[in-house]
Motif scaffolding. Structure first.
Motif, PDB file in Angstrom:
ATOM      1  N   ARG A 152      67.230 -26.832   6.237  1.00 15.06           N
ATOM      2  CA  ARG A 152      66.462 -27.789   7.044  1.00 15.06           C
ATOM      3  C   ARG A 152      66.651 -27.529   8.535  1.00 15.06           C
ATOM      4  N   GLY A 153      67.888 -27.232   8.923  1.00 18.86           N
ATOM      5  CA  GLY A 153      68.151 -26.964  10.328  1.00 18.86           C
ATOM      6  C   GLY A 153      67.471 -25.694  10.810  1.00 18.86           C
ATOM      7  N   PHE A 185      66.137 -35.465  17.380  1.00 17.14           N
ATOM      8  CA  PHE A 185      66.499 -35.417  15.970  1.00 17.14           C
ATOM      9  C   PHE A 185      67.971 -35.777  15.787  1.00 17.14           C
ATOM     10  N   THR A 245      63.800 -26.362  11.174  1.00 15.18           N
ATOM     11  CA  THR A 245      63.518 -27.165  12.358  1.00 15.18           C
ATOM     12  C   THR A 245      63.591 -26.321  13.622  1.00 15.18           C
ATOM     13  N   ARG A 279      69.781 -32.385  11.546  1.00 13.52           N
ATOM     14  CA  ARG A 279      68.594 -31.522  11.647  1.00 13.52           C
ATOM     15  C   ARG A 279      68.835 -30.321  12.560  1.00 13.52           C
TER      16      ARG A 279
END
Length: 597
Positions: free
Chosen positions: A310-311, A299, A314, A303
């Motif tokens: 979002r991180g 990624f 993930t 990310r």
């Protein structure tokens, strides 16, 4: 790429120096390690001395009857795994536990859960092969604290209070050891352990009578087996209360203890952003971190920030995939680790990371292998099949209890580095063995009573441990960081955001330790009663309302653990170019400490 900047108000400074650094989960162990460095000992002398102190001052988190796993990185040499995880006893068969004892799970407390004690032999092996000090000097601090007393931690006092009724009604030897006169010792009260002090004294005397330092260490190892073997077998033969609410006798014998020898293994590794991360093999959960890093390496950096919605999403989804593989493929067996860490497999698994939270266990497929069936799945809060009570951190008179772990990291001026995670043998694990002053561990609760599982209970086979220390190598192959944390299933989960922030985000180790973190509970718990929470995630509130709301919108089932609650990471570092050393420790729990100069 914009990475969330660290909070400028760190809880502690990043220590820097050129002589030596130590960081552990208890300030007395840290001070012990540093005192050994100051008097000419190396990192391995210091780590061993600190470990024996941890046995005394963190008895609710580890003990001599437990286990340990370490990563050892000698200056100029290759890292090795130090294996202090004992196997299942010769009589620990699925047939005995199921048919004779009437169990569906290995209990979480009581001697049926005891693997062969491995910690003491492993530490002495490290001292013999990589240390420079004699046994007498290395054990002096632990002998002193056991004989003369140490101020009891508030957390240890609270643990004793929670199990006091169990001790009084079912474990009289533990009541005599920890609640003399029926009274729980107060936080800060000086407590002693004269029986264990005598055990250590006998190890010292055995070493003193040998011709030379290395022979002395081996003499102490032999004395340990001679002292512990008969005491353990005699004691566990008497039935006592286990976590299933019934009384059972243990199966550990003197021969099991006498046959055990700690050893070394080649580690598993994975490259990530110009560094190599070093872990145990798949008989431990260490490759979970390696698999997660392999997936994340594909990624973009944006990310990989755990401080963003979002991180964080993930990170949680990648951890679920790695943990599903752990629960399907890992064990002290023929694990297809080369495939699980391959670039092709990582790409296949990376494609499963969607925009919404998964509520499934999704192990991967290995070509040419039949995928073992997933273990029995029970949602957290459901009763185990034997019908006994459950709960964490509730401790009941049926023996239901949980423990945690310790951690230590040391680096010296020569560049020797060690990361180690001692655990097991908690004072609440099983009854105190008379004459020894400590109890047995409960690592076998991580095995399954299922012949098809790679982590099944089997005589002479190690349980799949959660103990997961870490060494990080720089581009030239030299050790640049040692780190780790207590936390059971969370150990690699908490280390992942820490490493991302250091290796990608440019945080200092202390900044990364202080940053808010999280972990998933959408995986099978390694500890009795082996439950899971589909889609579950535990978060620190300091991640911020916006991030938490976004995670909820993606389908994560959040548990707010408060602002400062997750992780007890410590770390030491070394810059090979300058020789500058560093150390950092966690303020959560007000217990861990780092020192150095």
């Amino acid at each position: 790429m914009t990475y969330t900047p660290p909070d400028p108000h760190r809880t502690r400074p990043d220590l820097q120096g050129t002589f030596g650094m130590a960081a552990t989960t208890h300030w007395l162990a840290t001070a012990t390690a540093q005192s050994v460095l100051e008097r000419g000992g190396n990192a391995f002398d210091a780590a061993t001395a600190a470990a024996f102190v941890l046995h005394v001052v963190e008895p609710h988190l580890n003990g001599p009857g437990g286990d340990m796993t370490g990563i050892v990185a000698p200056a100029g040499g290759s890292p090795q795994v130090l294996v202090g995880q004992g196997p299942a006893p010769a009589r620990a068969t699925i047939e005995h536990y199921r048919d004779t004892e009437g169990l569906d799970l290995v209990p979480g407390a009581g001697a049926l859960a005891a693997a062969v004690p491995g910690a003491v032999d492993a530490w002495l092996l490290l001292l013999r092969d990589h240390g420079t000090w004699p046994v007498r000097d290395v054990l002096a601090h632990a002998v002193g604290y056991a004989r003369d007393g140490h101020p009891l931690l508030a957390a240890a006092s609270a643990t004793i209070d929670r199990v006091a009724r169990l001790f009084a009604e079912h474990w009289p030897t533990s009541a005599a050891r920890w609640t003399p006169g029926g009274r729980v010792p107060r936080p800060g009260e000086l407590v002693t352990n004269p029986e264990y002090a005598d055990v250590l004294r006998r190890l010292v005397e055995a070493a003193d009578g040998a011709p030379g330092r290395e022979a002395g260490v081996d003499a102490a190892r032999a004395a340990w087996r001679e002292i512990v073997s008969p005491a353990v077998e005699d004691f566990v033969a008497t039935p006592h209360r286990h976590a299933d609410g019934r009384d059972h006798a243990g199966v550990l014998t003197a021969d099991d203890v006498a046959r055990f020898r700690a050893g070394y293994e080649t580690p598993a590794t994975a490259d990530f952003r110009g560094h190599t991360v070093v872990k145990t093999g798949a008989w431990g959960q260490g490759p979970v971190l390696l698999q997660a890093l392999r997936l994340l390496d594909g990624f973009d950096d944006d990310r990989l920030d755990p401080s963003t919605e979002r991180g964080a999403h993930t990170v949680l989804e990648v951890l679920k995939l790695a943990l599903a593989d752990r629960d399907t493929w890992y064990g002290d067996a023929d694990v297809p680790l080369e495939h699980l860490l391959s670039a092709q497999y990582a790409a296949e698994r990376r494609a499963l990371v969607g925009e919404n939270a998964s509520h499934e266990l999704r192990p991967g497929v290995v070509p040419g292998r039949t995928t073992p069936p997933l273990p029995p799945l029970r949602v957290a809060g459901e009763a185990p099949p034997d019908g006994s009570g459950v709960g964490e951190p509730t401790v009941q008179t049926d023996g239901t209890t949980r423990g945690d772990t310790c951690h230590l990291d040391v680096v010296d001026r020569w560049g020797n580095m060690v990361s180690a995670t001692p655990s097991g043998g908690w004072l609440q694990s099983s009854p105190t063995v008379p004459g020894l002053g400590f109890c047995l561990g409960t690592r076998l609760q991580m095995t399954w009573l299922d012949e098809n599982s790679p982590s099944r209970l089997a005589p002479g086979v190690r349980p799949r441990t959660t103990l997961s220390p870490t060494i990080v190598l720089g581009p030239e192959g030299e050790a640049v960081m040692a780190c780790g944390t207590p936390g059971g299933d969370q150990q690699d989960q908490w280390q992942l955001p820490f490493l991302l922030r250091v290796l990608v985000g440019g945080y200092t180790p202390q900044e990364a330790i202080d940053a808010p973190t999280l972990h998933t509970t959408s995986a099978v718990d390694s500890f009795w009663p082996r439950t899971w929470t589909p889609g579950g995630a535990v978060v620190e509130s300091r991640l911020g309302a916006e991030v938490l709301a976004g995670l909820t919108a993606r389908g994560h089932v959040l548990t707010d653990a408060g602002p400062w609650s997750l992780g007890r990471i410590s770390a030491v570092t070394r810059d090979p170019a300058t020789g500058v050393l560093g150390a950092a420790a966690n303020s959560r729990g007000a217990q861990g400490y780092a020192v150095g100069r």
